[in-house]
Write a protein that holds these residues in place. Structure first.
Motif, PDB file in Angstrom:
ATOM      1  N   GLN A 188       0.849  -1.205   0.000  1.00  0.00           N
ATOM      2  CA  GLN A 188       0.000   0.000   0.000  1.00  0.00           C
ATOM      3  C   GLN A 188       0.874   1.240   0.000  1.00  0.00           C
ATOM      4  O   GLN A 188       1.820   1.345   0.778  1.00  0.00           O
ATOM      5  CB  GLN A 188      -0.890  -0.001   1.239  1.00  0.00           C
ATOM      6  CG  GLN A 188      -1.765   1.247   1.390  1.00  0.00           C
ATOM      7  CD  GLN A 188      -2.622   1.138   2.634  1.00  0.00           C
ATOM      8  OE1 GLN A 188      -3.455   0.244   2.734  1.00  0.00           O
ATOM      9  NE2 GLN A 188      -2.417   2.014   3.597  1.00  0.00           N
ATOM     10  N   SER A 236      -0.353  -7.203  -5.395  1.00  0.00           N
ATOM     11  CA  SER A 236      -1.424  -6.205  -5.368  1.00  0.00           C
ATOM     12  C   SER A 236      -0.885  -4.910  -4.766  1.00  0.00           C
ATOM     13  O   SER A 236      -0.396  -4.899  -3.629  1.00  0.00           O
ATOM     14  CB  SER A 236      -2.604  -6.717  -4.540  1.00  0.00           C
ATOM     15  OG  SER A 236      -3.614  -5.722  -4.449  1.00  0.00           O
ATOM     16  N   ASN A 238      -1.908  -0.941  -3.902  1.00  0.00           N
ATOM     17  CA  ASN A 238      -3.060  -0.068  -3.684  1.00  0.00           C
ATOM     18  C   ASN A 238      -2.599   1.276  -3.147  1.00  0.00           C
ATOM     19  O   ASN A 238      -1.526   1.383  -2.551  1.00  0.00           O
ATOM     20  CB  ASN A 238      -4.017  -0.728  -2.689  1.00  0.00           C
ATOM     21  CG  ASN A 238      -4.491  -2.082  -3.157  1.00  0.00           C
ATOM     22  OD1 ASN A 238      -5.532  -2.210  -3.763  1.00  0.00           O
ATOM     23  ND2 ASN A 238      -3.705  -3.127  -2.898  1.00  0.00           N
ATOM     24  N   GLY A 271      -6.157  -1.038  -6.484  1.00  0.00           N
ATOM     25  CA  GLY A 271      -7.266  -0.571  -5.668  1.00  0.00           C
ATOM     26  C   GLY A 271      -6.947   0.717  -4.950  1.00  0.00           C
ATOM     27  O   GLY A 271      -5.808   1.211  -4.960  1.00  0.00           O
ATOM     28  N   TYR A 272      -7.984   1.258  -4.313  1.00  0.00           N
ATOM     29  CA  TYR A 272      -7.906   2.563  -3.666  1.00  0.00           C
ATOM     30  C   TYR A 272      -8.585   2.499  -2.307  1.00  0.00           C
ATOM     31  O   TYR A 272      -9.735   2.049  -2.209  1.00  0.00           O
ATOM     32  CB  TYR A 272      -8.603   3.632  -4.520  1.00  0.00           C
ATOM     33  CG  TYR A 272      -8.115   3.672  -5.942  1.00  0.00           C
ATOM     34  CD1 TYR A 272      -7.106   4.543  -6.328  1.00  0.00           C
ATOM     35  CD2 TYR A 272      -8.666   2.825  -6.904  1.00  0.00           C
ATOM     36  CE1 TYR A 272      -6.652   4.567  -7.644  1.00  0.00           C
ATOM     37  CE2 TYR A 272      -8.215   2.837  -8.216  1.00  0.00           C
ATOM     38  CZ  TYR A 272      -7.207   3.714  -8.580  1.00  0.00           C
ATOM     39  OH  TYR A 272      -6.760   3.731  -9.877  1.00  0.00           O
ATOM     40  N   LYS A 294     -10.746  -2.575 -11.114  1.00  0.00           N
ATOM     41  CA  LYS A 294     -10.171  -2.014  -9.898  1.00  0.00           C
ATOM     42  C   LYS A 294     -11.173  -2.043  -8.739  1.00  0.00           C
ATOM     43  O   LYS A 294     -12.383  -2.034  -8.944  1.00  0.00           O
ATOM     44  CB  LYS A 294      -9.691  -0.580 -10.141  1.00  0.00           C
ATOM     45  CG  LYS A 294      -8.560  -0.514 -11.173  1.00  0.00           C
ATOM     46  CD  LYS A 294      -7.989   0.876 -11.295  1.00  0.00           C
ATOM     47  CE  LYS A 294      -6.830   0.902 -12.286  1.00  0.00           C
ATOM     48  NZ  LYS A 294      -6.196   2.227 -12.380  1.00  0.00           N
TER      49      LYS A 294
END
Length: 370
Positions: A188, A236, A238, A271-272, A294
């Motif tokens: 992240q 992943s 984000n 992703g957010y 997304k």
């Protein structure tokens, strides 16, 4: 199991336990050494990992228990970066109060380089403590540009800012490669700057530093994309957008519309994590820009107040968001960390646990999260 981010997730930082705070004070005063401090950190991390697992989370962090600030402890480990005091900011609090605070500003004093692993040992310890998916949180590379601008970047080291952007991205690529080699597959990037660009006061401050707030989202998307371009296909990545999180206060307000198209369509992330805990974050209309591949993790549960949200209200807001994007691309989390700095938010340990449990319970109800 779903690929990260998970239906029930969290931003990463947790309130520091008293024993850890006391150990940090003892270390700062020279009463214990670095090895003794790390042992206390290790013990605290084992406990916070168990707390997350017991609540039912699949993405597990170390609570950022080895950091004082979410960004400086990481950024200062690159070559060519120094801390140079703070820039005075008025942070806003619920009830109309204001808090004067000067967050640390990073200055670029030489060529940026990645001479050593930064998070690898911390990740490896975290991974050894959990059977779930260990998640690493690091500051976005944009944190080395927005707050200081051109004046914070040494002109002899970087007469051309393009060279600065290239070196910055290369340093991040090296760190991400190190984490990937260690097995990290959930990363992240914590970014305040894209969210600050939704606030007219912050946009005007950027203009005063010689930057065009309309061009910055494209620049920052380019820097982030260049930083993550070599990641493994199964990692992943984000981005968490934050408007400031210091002792339950914030520095920026405004909906995501000014950055939405670039944020969702130019950034090559998975992703957010978006703050949506109160009206200062605007409505859900910007979510219409989210593409089909997304995930948006809605931060509907505040970490700034101890008062508990009504589960029915949270579910209703998820339904509202789902009018702009598919429900199966939505997830739920608290709006920010509980302790982006060592100071922590004005919330109790039991309230922190209750809010995390609420996130899991609602995710089970809405998506069948297990």
């Amino acid at each position: 199991m779903q690929k990260p981010p998970f239906r029930a997730d969290h931003v990463g930082s947790f309130l520091r336990p008293a024993a850890l705070i006391e150990a940090r004070t003892a270390f700062r005063e020279g009463r214990i050494d670095a090895a003794a401090l790390r042992q206390v950190e290790d013990d605290a991390i084992r406990d916070v990992v168990k707390m997350q697992e017991d609540l039912g989370f699949h993405g597990i962090t170390d609570g950022e228990f080895r950091r004082t600030y979410f960004h400086t402890d990481f950024l200062l480990q690159f070559d060519g970066i120094e801390e140079a005091g703070g820039t005075q900011v008025k942070f806003h609090q619920h009830g109309g109060k204001e808090l004067e605070y000067a967050p640390p500003v990073m200055k670029i004093t030489g060529k940026i380089g990645h001479a050593k692993d930064i998070q690898r040992a911390d990740f490896e310890f975290l991974a050894s403590c959990t059977t779930q998916t260990p998640k690493v949180t690091i500051p976005s590379p944009t944190m080395l540009h927005f707050r200081g601008g051109r004046e914070a970047i040494d002109a002899e080291a970087y007469p051309d800012l393009e060279a600065f952007y290239e070196d910055l991205a290369a340093a991040y690529r090296a760190e991400i490669a190190s984490l990937a080699d260690a097995g990290c597959r959930y990363l992240q990037l914590d970014d305040t700057n894209l969210a600050y660009l939704c606030d007219e006061t912050q946009r005007e401050n950027a203009r005063k530093r010689g930057m065009d707030p309309n061009e910055l989202p494209l620049l920052y998307a380019r820097i982030i994309n260049d930083s993550i371009r070599d990641r493994p296909s199964d990692m992943s990545i984000n981005v968490h957008l934050c408007r400031g999180n210091f002792r339950s206060s914030w520095a920026a307000e405004g909906g995501y519309e000014p950055v939405a198209e670039v944020l969702f369509n130019e950034l090559k992330v998975d992703g957010y994590f978006l703050e949506y805990d109160d009206p200062r974050s605007g409505d859900f209309a910007p979510l219409r820009h989210v593409p089909k591949d997304k995930t948006v993790v809605l931060g509907l549960v505040t970490t700034k107040l101890g008062d508990m949200e009504d589960p029915a209200d949270v579910r209703a807001r998820i339904e509202d968001a789902a009018t702009y994007m598919p429900l199966d691309q939505i997830a739920l989390s608290p709006q920010c960390g509980f302790s982006s700095t060592v100071h922590g938010n004005d919330i109790e340990m039991d309230q922190q646990s209750a809010k995390l449990k609420l996130v899991v319970d609602i995710a089970k109800d809405v998506w069948g999260y297990a």
